[in-house]
Design an enzyme around this catalytic site. Structure first.
Site, PDB file in Angstrom:
ATOM      1  N   ARG A  26       0.814  -1.217   0.000  1.00 33.33           N
ATOM      2  CA  ARG A  26       0.000   0.000   0.000  1.00 33.33           C
ATOM      3  C   ARG A  26       0.850   1.270   0.000  1.00 33.33           C
ATOM      4  NH1 ARG A  26      -2.705  -3.674   3.280  1.00 33.33           N
ATOM      5  NH2 ARG A  26      -4.881  -4.077   2.689  1.00 33.33           N
ATOM      6  N   ASP A  37      10.199  -7.441  -2.916  1.00 31.29           N
ATOM      7  CA  ASP A  37       8.996  -7.746  -2.152  1.00 31.29           C
ATOM      8  C   ASP A  37       8.819  -9.259  -2.140  1.00 31.29           C
ATOM      9  OD1 ASP A  37       6.244  -5.932  -1.379  1.00 31.29           O
ATOM     10  OD2 ASP A  37       6.003  -8.101  -1.540  1.00 31.29           O
ATOM     11  N   ARG A  81       8.200   0.519  10.543  1.00 31.58           N
ATOM     12  CA  ARG A  81       8.117   0.100  11.941  1.00 31.58           C
ATOM     13  C   ARG A  81       9.501   0.088  12.564  1.00 31.58           C
ATOM     14  NH1 ARG A  81       3.709   1.334  12.488  1.00 31.58           N
ATOM     15  NH2 ARG A  81       1.904   0.161  13.229  1.00 31.58           N
ATOM     16  N   ASP A 111      11.541   7.574  11.248  1.00 33.79           N
ATOM     17  CA  ASP A 111      10.279   8.048  11.812  1.00 33.79           C
ATOM     18  C   ASP A 111       9.744   7.119  12.897  1.00 33.79           C
ATOM     19  OD1 ASP A 111       7.929   9.836  11.791  1.00 33.79           O
ATOM     20  OD2 ASP A 111       6.864   8.093  10.996  1.00 33.79           O
ATOM     21  N   GLU A 114       9.318   3.734  21.903  1.00 28.43           N
ATOM     22  CA  GLU A 114       8.856   5.103  21.709  1.00 28.43           C
ATOM     23  C   GLU A 114       8.160   5.606  22.972  1.00 28.43           C
ATOM     24  OE1 GLU A 114       6.364   4.885  18.259  1.00 28.43           O
ATOM     25  OE2 GLU A 114       8.036   4.574  16.879  1.00 28.43           O
ATOM     26  N   HIS A 172       7.240   9.245  14.783  1.00 25.02           N
ATOM     27  CA  HIS A 172       6.196   8.311  14.349  1.00 25.02           C
ATOM     28  C   HIS A 172       4.979   9.098  13.847  1.00 25.02           C
ATOM     29  CE1 HIS A 172       4.618   3.965  14.904  1.00 25.02           C
ATOM     30  NE2 HIS A 172       4.003   4.563  13.894  1.00 25.02           N
ATOM     31  N   GLY A 183       4.194   9.421  10.431  1.00 25.98           N
ATOM     32  CA  GLY A 183       3.925   9.127   9.035  1.00 25.98           C
ATOM     33  C   GLY A 183       2.472   9.323   8.647  1.00 25.98           C
TER      34      GLY A 183
END
Length: 594
Positions: free
Chosen positions: A422, A443, A504, A528, A533, A550, A552
């Protein structure tokens, strides 16, 4: 603890006013205890403070104060107009209570957890010995532009107000951990303000602090405070005061007091919303819940990402959860005895123990499409940022350094994209506008028609690492992808490579990345997401590492879509309608079991 005199010459008062925001600075849990517990413990365990009061119009703060043995309550119907008037009003009430005016008052703020009994003792001792001093205050050197509140040290080691219009290297500011004042000086002051400076008198002795933090006003300050507390002997289960007196912490747990204050409900379903903020960008999710019969909701009372032990406490007696990225482990789900649905706001499922959910009969849904556009755009933004070194130049310019630097154009880069689902497929689409020299893709489930459309070459990972100038990651966190990029992979890469992770934390080994960036084995990185966290690790020290929080998915439209879709799923569940976004079976095959 030494014997106290019958006369109460030295009183300590913990102050706080009613909080109207969702972030309550007094009851916010740090190491499992409300913030206000720390200054209160400091006062009642001081060998010099004879009696401790809590003065407030905040029901939450008064609840904390009443839970601690030895604390006296000065209940206020409302706060005074200014802070100095609040102190004088409380002192007059204490004098009426005791029948006389004490000699000193120790002023503590309920949102100042770095206050300690040792600091209070040192300050009171100094005033007992030096009768010509008006006050003792804790101070800290800070480069902050606030000329009206600057102090400097004179030749007698006294604080004196600084009349300069700029901040010098000798500037001191009150850090407000503890302020001990002679009570006659307080009552004789005629200045009213929201600053303690008006109550200090003329002869002020400093206790200079070099670490910690003065008080808590924002959630981002919490990790700094927790580090300081742990360094000074505090843990989730004990404090340095445990050996002093007979105070116990059993009544000071944030979660037990939170459950005590919950109002009973006769509604059929209860929803716990753990992700925050929620409904801030678009109130539609809240309107959907309020329009659905037989459901009530509670939004995360802490206001930040929850830890496992916190979630274990909070999830009890809830039927459904609208969840963020907090760890929803087997232990959490077993604690939620009524839990039947977890609706994830977002795409990642690594924080949810899917196999435990399956074993316990808990349905899991998610919103995989909603955040993708925003994450893909942030990825491109990080590419441009790194290639042109914009954050570094910005920092230099703010420091007075005008330095133009050379960078690179994306058109001259070979860009490697790992994961073309996605988000990765959208990154491929955006790259078409920049015409990179090469686009390499990898992938587990190749989509060759997609690659042909976007002029991308499918390659194995070793070729990707060896040939790419930029590598961006768009894969889920699974046992197959954990530490997928570590020292061995970085050794294969070009020294000029730039790494991007907006997927992630845990996919790039952060320690190996720090080492590689430090010796320029890797030219730069944009991160990110982090394994833990909020992030507090060593990557913050490096100029060639560009960090974001984080965020995004954090565009207004994508955030709203995620929240709305998750809430719609909860409403369908309550109405006993078919769910539309249930996590598919193939996600369970790659579940990262906690």
């Amino acid at each position: 603890m030494s014997m106290k005199r019958n006369r109460k010459d030295n009183v300590a008062i913990v102050f706080g006013k009613h909080e109207s925001s969702s972030f309550n600075r007094y009851t916010f849990p740090i190491l499992g205890r409300p913030v206000a517990v720390y200054p209160i413990l400091a006062a009642i365990n001081s060998t010099k403070a004879d009696v401790t009061y809590v003065s407030s119009d905040s029901p939450e703060l008064l609840h904390v104060g009443k839970s601690i043995k030895g604390v006296n309550i000065l209940r206020r119907s409302k706060s005074q107009p200014t802070l100095t008037e609040e102190v004088r009003a409380a002192l007059k009430q204490v004098a009426e209570n005791l029948g006389y005016l004490p000699l000193t008052i120790t002023v503590l703020l309920a949102n100042s957890p770095c206050s300690t009994s040792d600091i209070i003792d040192e300050a009171i001792n100094y005033l007992e010995v030096h009768h010509d001093y008006d006050s003792v205050v804790t101070t800290m050197k800070r480069k902050e532009f606030s000329p009206s509140r600057i102090f400097s040290l004179n030749g007698n080691n006294q604080l004196e107000r600084n009349d300069t219009t700029f901040v010098s290297d000798d500037a001191y500011f009150l850090d407000r951990r503890a302020i001990v004042l002679r009570t006659d000086v307080v009552l004789s002051s005629t200045t009213n303000s929201n600053y303690f400076e008006s109550l200090l008198g003329r002869r002020i002795h400093p206790i200079i602090q070099e670490d910690g933090i003065w008080d808590i006003d924002y959630i981002w300050q919490v990790p700094i405070v927790e580090r300081w507390l742990k360094q000074n002997g505090f843990t989730d289960s004990k404090t340095p005061y445990d050996k002093v007196g007979d105070n116990t912490l059993s009544a000071l747990n944030f979660f037990s007091s939170w459950h005590d204050r919950k109002s009973p409900s006769d509604r059929s379903y209860r929803a716990l919303i753990t992700t925050v903020p929620f409904g801030a960008v678009d109130p539609t999710p809240l309107k959907l819940l309020e329009a659905t019969p037989n459901i009530e909701y509670v939004i995360n009372p802490i206001g930040r990402k929850l830890k496992e032990f916190e979630l274990v406490e909070l999830v009890k007696d809830f039927d459904v959860m609208i969840a963020g990225t907090e760890p929803i482990t087997r232990r959490v789900m077993e604690s939620g005895r009524r839990l039947k649905l977890i609706a994830r706001v977002g795409i990642g499922l690594d924080s949810v123990d899917l196999m435990a959910a399956k074993d316990l009969g808990i349905t899991v849904s998610y919103t995989p499409d909603a955040p993708s556009p925003a994450v893909a755009e942030l990825t491109i933004a990080h590419m441009i940022n790194m290639l042109r070194r914009i954050p570094l130049v910005d920092r230099k310019l703010r420091s007075g350094i005008w330095q133009r630097v050379h960078g690179e154009r994306l058109a001259n880069m070979a860009v490697g994209v790992i994961g073309t689902g996605r988000v990765g497929s959208r990154v491929l689409r955006h790259l078409q506008g920049f015409s990179p020299k090469r686009i390499l893709v990898n992938d587990l489930k190749p989509d060759y028609s997609l690659y042909e459309m976007y002029h991308a070459e499918f390659v194995d990972k070793e070729t990707m690492y060896h040939d790419s100038d930029i590598i961006t990651l768009h894969v889920p966190l699974t046992p197959l992808t954990y530490n997928m990029i570590s020292r061995d992979q970085m050794e294969i890469m070009k020294k000029e490579v730039f790494l991007i992770n907006t997927s992630r934390g845990g996919i790039i080994n952060e320690n190996d990345l720090y080492e590689a960036l430090s010796i320029n084995r890797v030219a730069g990185a944009a991160i990110d997401v982090f394994e833990n966290e909020p992030y507090t690790g060593h990557l913050v020290e490096l100029d060639n590492c560009y960090l974001s929080c984080h965020m995004g998915s954090m565009t207004n439209d994508c955030r709203a879509a995620m929240e709305i879709q998750a809430t719609e799923e909860v409403c369908r569940f309550v109405r006993n309608e078919p769910l539309r976004r249930i996590v598919p079976d193939d996600e369970y095959e790659f579940a990262l079991v906690k």
